[in-house]
Enzyme design. Structure first.
Site, PDB file in Angstrom:
ATOM      1  N   ASP A  69       0.872  -1.164   0.063  1.00  0.00           N
ATOM      2  CA  ASP A  69      -0.060   0.039  -0.126  1.00  0.00           C
ATOM      3  C   ASP A  69       0.681   1.164   0.120  1.00  0.00           C
ATOM      4  O   ASP A  69       2.008   1.234   0.168  1.00  0.00           O
ATOM      5  CB  ASP A  69      -1.040   0.042   1.229  1.00  0.00           C
ATOM      6  N   ASN A 140      -7.315  -2.572  14.270  1.00  0.00           N
ATOM      7  CA  ASN A 140      -8.641  -2.842  13.636  1.00  0.00           C
ATOM      8  C   ASN A 140      -8.868  -4.060  12.965  1.00  0.00           C
ATOM      9  O   ASN A 140      -9.947  -4.153  12.278  1.00  0.00           O
ATOM     10  CB  ASN A 140      -9.373  -1.501  13.140  1.00  0.00           C
ATOM     11  N   HIS A 142      -6.996  -4.607  10.349  1.00  0.00           N
ATOM     12  CA  HIS A 142      -6.851  -4.346   8.828  1.00  0.00           C
ATOM     13  C   HIS A 142      -5.483  -5.182   8.461  1.00  0.00           C
ATOM     14  O   HIS A 142      -4.923  -5.209   9.208  1.00  0.00           O
ATOM     15  CB  HIS A 142      -6.631  -2.821   8.530  1.00  0.00           C
ATOM     16  N   GLU A 147      -9.642  -1.956   5.258  1.00  0.00           N
ATOM     17  CA  GLU A 147     -10.077  -1.556   6.427  1.00  0.00           C
ATOM     18  C   GLU A 147     -11.568  -2.356   6.732  1.00  0.00           C
ATOM     19  O   GLU A 147     -11.949  -3.102   5.837  1.00  0.00           O
ATOM     20  CB  GLU A 147     -10.453  -0.173   6.301  1.00  0.00           C
TER      21      GLU A 147
END
Ligand code: PGA
Length: 244
Positions: A69, A140, A142, A147
């Site tokens: 990313d 979280n 991810h 996400e």
């Protein structure tokens, strides 16, 4: 309690597997396609790969890399860009040909973005697909910047960053409001196409998401749980997921 010894041992083990894979490919006159991650988690692994290059003659000449990313809106020279991170922590210290390095572009014009993302995937496939993918995990759940809410069928695309992700990046950017709002990330389908996956999670703050990812339901609310669909994932942890 985080044990640096445990982290270093995981890094050494994964680095050795990569070493072995590169050498095997070399013997067959083939190349290795390596998926790479950023963040604090893989840094000991990159240090170990650099050590193997410097002290054990490991060459990366037959390696192609694809990063997971990149933040949208950051130039390659920005100190928080993943381009900068990767060169600083790995590429500047090994002999990988520059043309073998692929990191999503943070400054691709919106009108070219869709074709750009399709091209990123296509290039990966043309090189034979990801042999090994290195992953961290967000608090979280991810993976890359997939996400909560990301589909198992997602491919490389532009995404909006989750508030937990932005909160975790806030200090690096000098405050929550300065964290980029969007990023380009490989999709879950892209990641799951890798032949071998290593997920590294260190520190108590990763325990809950990691435990849920491995033992909990498979759900897009926790994209790391999609790794349960893959039959060749090694979880490299410095905590016990079976205790509270
Ligand atoms: P970290 O980030 O390695 O900096 O904890 C991992 C991630 O968010 O995927």
């Amino acid at each position: 309690m985080i044990s640096q010894d445990t982290i270093d041992n995981h890094a050494k083990l994964i680095a050795f597997q990569i070493y072995d894979a590169i050498e095997q490919k070399k013997q067959n006159n083939e190349h290795l396609v390596l998926g790479l991650a950023t963040g604090s988690t893989p840094i000991p692994l990159y240090q170990e790969l650099i050590r193997l290059h410097q002290e054990a003659n490991l060459s990366f000449e037959n390696v192609y890399t694809f990063n997971l990313d990149e933040y949208c809106g950051l130039s390659e020279n920005h100190s928080e860009s993943y381009h900068y991170f990767m060169h600083h922590h790995l590429f500047d210290h090994i002999d990988i040909p520059k043309e073998n390095i692929f990191i999503p572009g943070g400054e691709v014009e919106p009108i070219f973005l869709k074709d750009y993302c399709v091209g990123y995937e296509k290039h990966m496939q043309e090189l034979g697909g990801l042999d090994i993918q290195i992953l961290g995990i967000g608090r979280n759940g991810h993976i890359g910047f997939n996400e909560p809410g990301s589909s198992v069928a997602s491919i490389t695309r532009k995404v909006e960053l989750h508030h937990v992700t932005k909160r975790d990046a806030a200090s690096a950017f000098g405050g929550f409001d300065f964290v980029p709002t969007h990023a380009i990330t490989m999709g879950m389908k892209t990641i799951l196409s890798a032949k071998q996956i290593y997920l590294m999670a260190f520190g108590e703050n990763k325990k809950q998401a990691t435990k849920q990812a491995i033992l909990g339901d498979i759900t897009d609310e926790l994209p790391a749980s999609f790794l349960q669909h893959h039959d060749n994932v090694s979880y490299c942890l410095d905590f016990d997921i079976y205790t509270k």
